[in-house]
Scaffold this active site. Structure first.
Site, PDB file in Angstrom:
ATOM      1  N   ARG A   1      -9.665   1.669   8.620  1.00  0.00           N
ATOM      2  CA  ARG A   1      -9.232   0.325   8.994  1.00  0.00           C
ATOM      3  C   ARG A   1     -10.286  -0.401   9.816  1.00  0.00           C
ATOM      4  O   ARG A   1     -10.090  -1.568  10.154  1.00  0.00           O
ATOM      5  CB  ARG A   1      -7.975   0.433   9.845  1.00  0.00           C
ATOM      6  CG  ARG A   1      -6.669   0.174   9.099  1.00  0.00           C
ATOM      7  CD  ARG A   1      -5.559   0.384  10.100  1.00  0.00           C
ATOM      8  NE  ARG A   1      -4.326  -0.235   9.806  1.00  0.00           N
ATOM      9  CZ  ARG A   1      -3.261   0.408   9.325  1.00  0.00           C
ATOM     10  NH1 ARG A   1      -3.335   1.672   8.985  1.00  0.00           N
ATOM     11  NH2 ARG A   1      -2.131  -0.224   9.168  1.00  0.00           N
TER      12      ARG A   1
ATOM     13  N   LYS B   1       0.831  -1.230   0.000  1.00  0.00           N
ATOM     14  CA  LYS B   1       0.000   0.000   0.000  1.00  0.00           C
ATOM     15  C   LYS B   1       0.856   1.267   0.000  1.00  0.00           C
ATOM     16  O   LYS B   1       0.623   2.174  -0.780  1.00  0.00           O
ATOM     17  CB  LYS B   1      -0.858   0.064   1.269  1.00  0.00           C
ATOM     18  CG  LYS B   1      -2.176  -0.611   1.205  1.00  0.00           C
ATOM     19  CD  LYS B   1      -3.110  -0.199   2.328  1.00  0.00           C
ATOM     20  CE  LYS B   1      -2.537  -0.074   3.708  1.00  0.00           C
ATOM     21  NZ  LYS B   1      -2.068  -1.294   4.360  1.00  0.00           N
TER      22      LYS B   1
ATOM     23  N   ARG C   1      10.932  -0.633  10.754  1.00  0.00           N
ATOM     24  CA  ARG C   1       9.907  -0.283  11.732  1.00  0.00           C
ATOM     25  C   ARG C   1       9.837  -1.351  12.814  1.00  0.00           C
ATOM     26  O   ARG C   1       9.902  -2.539  12.513  1.00  0.00           O
ATOM     27  CB  ARG C   1       8.543  -0.188  11.034  1.00  0.00           C
ATOM     28  CG  ARG C   1       8.246   1.175  10.500  1.00  0.00           C
ATOM     29  CD  ARG C   1       7.051   1.180   9.599  1.00  0.00           C
ATOM     30  NE  ARG C   1       5.851   0.556  10.149  1.00  0.00           N
ATOM     31  CZ  ARG C   1       4.662   0.594   9.553  1.00  0.00           C
ATOM     32  NH1 ARG C   1       4.520   1.235   8.412  1.00  0.00           N
ATOM     33  NH2 ARG C   1       3.628   0.009  10.093  1.00  0.00           N
TER      34      ARG C   1
ATOM     35  N   ARG D   1      -0.452  -7.985  13.631  1.00  0.00           N
ATOM     36  CA  ARG D   1      -1.127  -7.009  12.763  1.00  0.00           C
ATOM     37  C   ARG D   1      -2.044  -7.719  11.760  1.00  0.00           C
ATOM     38  O   ARG D   1      -3.115  -7.217  11.423  1.00  0.00           O
ATOM     39  CB  ARG D   1      -0.087  -6.140  12.030  1.00  0.00           C
ATOM     40  CG  ARG D   1       0.544  -5.108  12.969  1.00  0.00           C
ATOM     41  CD  ARG D   1       1.812  -4.504  12.416  1.00  0.00           C
ATOM     42  NE  ARG D   1       1.636  -3.842  11.156  1.00  0.00           N
ATOM     43  CZ  ARG D   1       2.599  -3.695  10.239  1.00  0.00           C
ATOM     44  NH1 ARG D   1       3.802  -4.186  10.458  1.00  0.00           N
ATOM     45  NH2 ARG D   1       2.361  -3.065   9.127  1.00  0.00           N
TER      46      ARG D   1
ATOM     47  N   ARG E   1      10.906  -4.669   4.800  1.00  0.00           N
ATOM     48  CA  ARG E   1      10.659  -3.251   4.498  1.00  0.00           C
ATOM     49  C   ARG E   1      11.643  -2.333   5.229  1.00  0.00           C
ATOM     50  O   ARG E   1      11.947  -2.523   6.397  1.00  0.00           O
ATOM     51  CB  ARG E   1       9.225  -2.923   4.906  1.00  0.00           C
ATOM     52  CG  ARG E   1       8.846  -1.489   4.678  1.00  0.00           C
ATOM     53  CD  ARG E   1       7.379  -1.319   4.649  1.00  0.00           C
ATOM     54  NE  ARG E   1       6.713  -1.758   5.875  1.00  0.00           N
ATOM     55  CZ  ARG E   1       5.406  -1.650   6.052  1.00  0.00           C
ATOM     56  NH1 ARG E   1       4.652  -1.176   5.087  1.00  0.00           N
ATOM     57  NH2 ARG E   1       4.853  -2.051   7.173  1.00  0.00           N
TER      58      ARG E   1
HETATM   59  P1  AMP Z   1       0.697   1.816   8.929  1.00  0.00           P
HETATM   60  O1  AMP Z   1       1.901   2.644   8.688  1.00  0.00           O
HETATM   61  O2  AMP Z   1      -0.479   2.220   8.086  1.00  0.00           O
HETATM   62  O3  AMP Z   1       0.967   0.331   8.873  1.00  0.00           O
HETATM   63  O4  AMP Z   1       0.238   2.120  10.447  1.00  0.00           O
HETATM   64  C1  AMP Z   1       1.080   1.852  11.549  1.00  0.00           C
HETATM   65  C2  AMP Z   1       0.257   1.710  12.810  1.00  0.00           C
HETATM   66  O5  AMP Z   1      -0.434   2.945  13.093  1.00  0.00           O
HETATM   67  C3  AMP Z   1      -0.838   0.666  12.756  1.00  0.00           C
HETATM   68  O6  AMP Z   1      -0.373  -0.655  13.007  1.00  0.00           O
HETATM   69  C4  AMP Z   1      -1.799   1.177  13.836  1.00  0.00           C
HETATM   70  O7  AMP Z   1      -1.301   0.900  15.132  1.00  0.00           O
HETATM   71  C5  AMP Z   1      -1.730   2.682  13.630  1.00  0.00           C
HETATM   72  N1  AMP Z   1      -2.742   3.128  12.641  1.00  0.00           N
HETATM   73  C6  AMP Z   1      -2.517   3.681  11.424  1.00  0.00           C
HETATM   74  N2  AMP Z   1      -3.662   3.944  10.792  1.00  0.00           N
HETATM   75  C7  AMP Z   1      -4.660   3.547  11.629  1.00  0.00           C
HETATM   76  C8  AMP Z   1      -6.078   3.534  11.532  1.00  0.00           C
HETATM   77  N3  AMP Z   1      -6.718   3.982  10.442  1.00  0.00           N
HETATM   78  N4  AMP Z   1      -6.778   3.045  12.586  1.00  0.00           N
HETATM   79  C9  AMP Z   1      -6.157   2.601  13.700  1.00  0.00           C
HETATM   80  N5  AMP Z   1      -4.824   2.551  13.850  1.00  0.00           N
HETATM   81  C10 AMP Z   1      -4.073   3.036  12.825  1.00  0.00           C
END
Ligand code: AMP
Length: 230
Positions: A104, A29, A173, A184, A140
């Protein structure tokens, strides 16, 4: 414009298209979102990036989000909604924007649908078999200087540990550790899959096979946009 819970009233958007990119962790993504936003000349809004920024700056929001993020869980909806709707109310989003990592959960999706009433939007899903996802997230590499993403195996940097775009330092990360990735994915199945089904039921979901070379996926995404354009 701010929101609490589901009481969102506006996205601040007055014209251009809102692209919503969905997919499980490791589906690609982030990489595709950056390219697509650049192609369509719209801001790339990643809720994950916004939270990481808050974490780095040590804000109250960052402190609240930290534990959820590091454990591989989701940040509570009310925190996400306030942050997201504040961001997309900014002037640079008036001509449209691309959402990456939001929504999400079902409540997030419903709040977004309500906020986007009468606005042009497109929802795209990157589908990748679960067996492929763990390895992808594990390799990543993110840049500390910009939002560029490398992958140890699929798009290695020219100089190890250094970003090709800005020469910034690359890092892994914390939540890309295999155990956290598994958590996750579990959270995705439980919280996000029902939301994907909600979009599917509306008949407006474009499903893209994400288990292909990045350039092929990018072409498919562009193709899914009306007339192959933005
Ligand atoms: P990402 O970079 O999109 O994988 O997001 C990293 C982390 O941020 C996720 O594993 C969640 O803990 C939090 N996060 C990001 N976007 C959301 C969302 N829309 N709803 C809830 N938690 C989020």
């Amino acid at each position: 414009m701010s929101s609490t819970g589901n009481t969102v009233s506006s996205t601040g958007n007055t014209g251009g298209q809102v692209l919503i990119l969905l997919g499980p962790p490791g589906a690609g993504k982030g990489t595709q979102a950056l390219r697509l936003a650049a192609e369509c000349e719209i801001p790339h809004i990643s809720t994950g990036d916004l939270f990481r920024h808050n974490l780095k700056e040590g804000t109250e929001l960052g402190k609240k989000a930290k534990g959820f993020m590091e454990g591989g869980g989701l940040v509570p909806d009310e925190l996400v909604l306030d942050m997201l709707f504040d961001r997309v109310a900014a002037d640079d989003c008036r001509g449209g924007y691309l959402l990456d990592g939001f929504p999400r959960t079902l409540p997030q999706a419903k709040a977004l649908t309500k906020a986007l009433e009468n606005q042009n939007s497109k929802t795209l899903l990157l589908e990748v078999p679960e067996s492929v996802l763990v390895g992808r997230a594990g390799g990543r590499l993110l840049c500390k200087g910009c939002t560029n993403i490398h992958h140890a195996e699929f798009s290695p940097p020219q100089k190890p540990g250094i970003c090709d775009s800005c020469q910034g330092e690359l890092y892994r990360r914390k939540d890309d550790e295999p155990e956290v990735v598994k958590e996750r994915l579990k959270v995705y199945r439980k919280e996000t899959q029902p939301m994907v089904d909600y979009y599917r039921e509306t008949g407006s979901l474009e499903v893209i096979n994400g288990d292909q070379a990045p350039d092929v996926v990018f072409s498919a995404l562009k193709e899914a946009l009306v007339g192959g354009g933005c």
